[in-house]
Design an enzyme around this catalytic site. Structure first.
Site, PDB file in Angstrom:
ATOM      1  N   GLU A  54       6.690  13.791  -8.745  1.00 22.27           N
ATOM      2  CA  GLU A  54       7.172  12.793  -7.794  1.00 22.27           C
ATOM      3  C   GLU A  54       7.515  11.469  -8.484  1.00 22.27           C
ATOM      4  OE1 GLU A  54       8.123  12.694  -4.705  1.00 22.27           O
ATOM      5  OE2 GLU A  54       7.543  14.682  -4.039  1.00 22.27           O
ATOM      6  N   GLU A  58      11.296   9.938  -8.556  1.00 17.15           N
ATOM      7  CA  GLU A  58      11.570   8.674  -7.878  1.00 17.15           C
ATOM      8  C   GLU A  58      11.885   7.528  -8.822  1.00 17.15           C
ATOM      9  OE1 GLU A  58       8.460   7.778  -5.080  1.00 17.15           O
ATOM     10  OE2 GLU A  58       9.052   9.428  -3.758  1.00 17.15           O
ATOM     11  N   GLU A 102      15.039   0.874  -4.592  1.00 14.72           N
ATOM     12  CA  GLU A 102      14.654  -0.011  -5.687  1.00 14.72           C
ATOM     13  C   GLU A 102      13.328   0.460  -6.275  1.00 14.72           C
ATOM     14  OE1 GLU A 102      14.432  -4.870  -6.262  1.00 14.72           O
ATOM     15  OE2 GLU A 102      14.940  -4.036  -4.305  1.00 14.72           O
TER      16      GLU A 102
END
Length: 153
Positions: A54, A58, A102
């Site tokens: 993850e 990300e 972001e």
């Protein structure tokens, strides 16, 4: 006959850089808050592998989970969340824009956390991870026969 319990298992990681700044992301569908990177564990996936995957998906960063700082339960959505402490290994931040708007390292502490993390359940687990004096070991086992797949501590 009783129903078999079904829960979602999620993982996230407190990752810091050499300046003790914390890696935070802003998810496209939760623009009101920053949070630690993480997500749902896939069927059959070990938790330490899930959190590494993850964070990589990300943020583009490779981490090594070193232990657990807390376990949390969302009773409304039946989500069990396990927070790891992760050590930065390599990479530069690169986000998937369809999921993450972001990602950056932030100098975050109890005094300024409200500027970044607006949801109380995310705030408490982040502060717990930042302030953790001890980390909890994590093991992955296969059984029949018993085989320790991995241990972090």
């Amino acid at each position: 006959m009783e129903a078999i319990p079904k829960h979602i298992v999620a993982v996230s990681a407190l990752v810091t850089n050499e300046d003790s700044e914390v890696l935070l992301v802003k998810v496209q569908w939760r623009q009101d808050t920053w949070e630690m990177p993480g997500g749902q564990v896939e069927v059959g996936e070990a938790l330490d592998k899930a959190v590494s995957r993850e964070v990589l998906e990300e943020t583009g960063l490779i981490i090594k989970p070193v232990g657990i700082t807390g376990v949390y339960y969302n009773a409304t959505k039946q989500i069990l969340s396990v927070v790891f402490k992760g050590r930065y290994i390599s990479g530069t931040i690169k986000i998937p824009p369809e999921e993450i708007s972001e990602a950056r390292f932030v100098d975050i502490n109890e005094e300024n956390i409200d500027q970044y993390i607006t949801r109380p359940h995310m705030k408490s687990r982040t502060l717990d991870a930042i302030n953790a004096k001890h980390i909890t070991p994590y093991e992955t086992w296969e059984v029949n026969p018993y085989h320790l797949v991995g241990r972090i501590f």
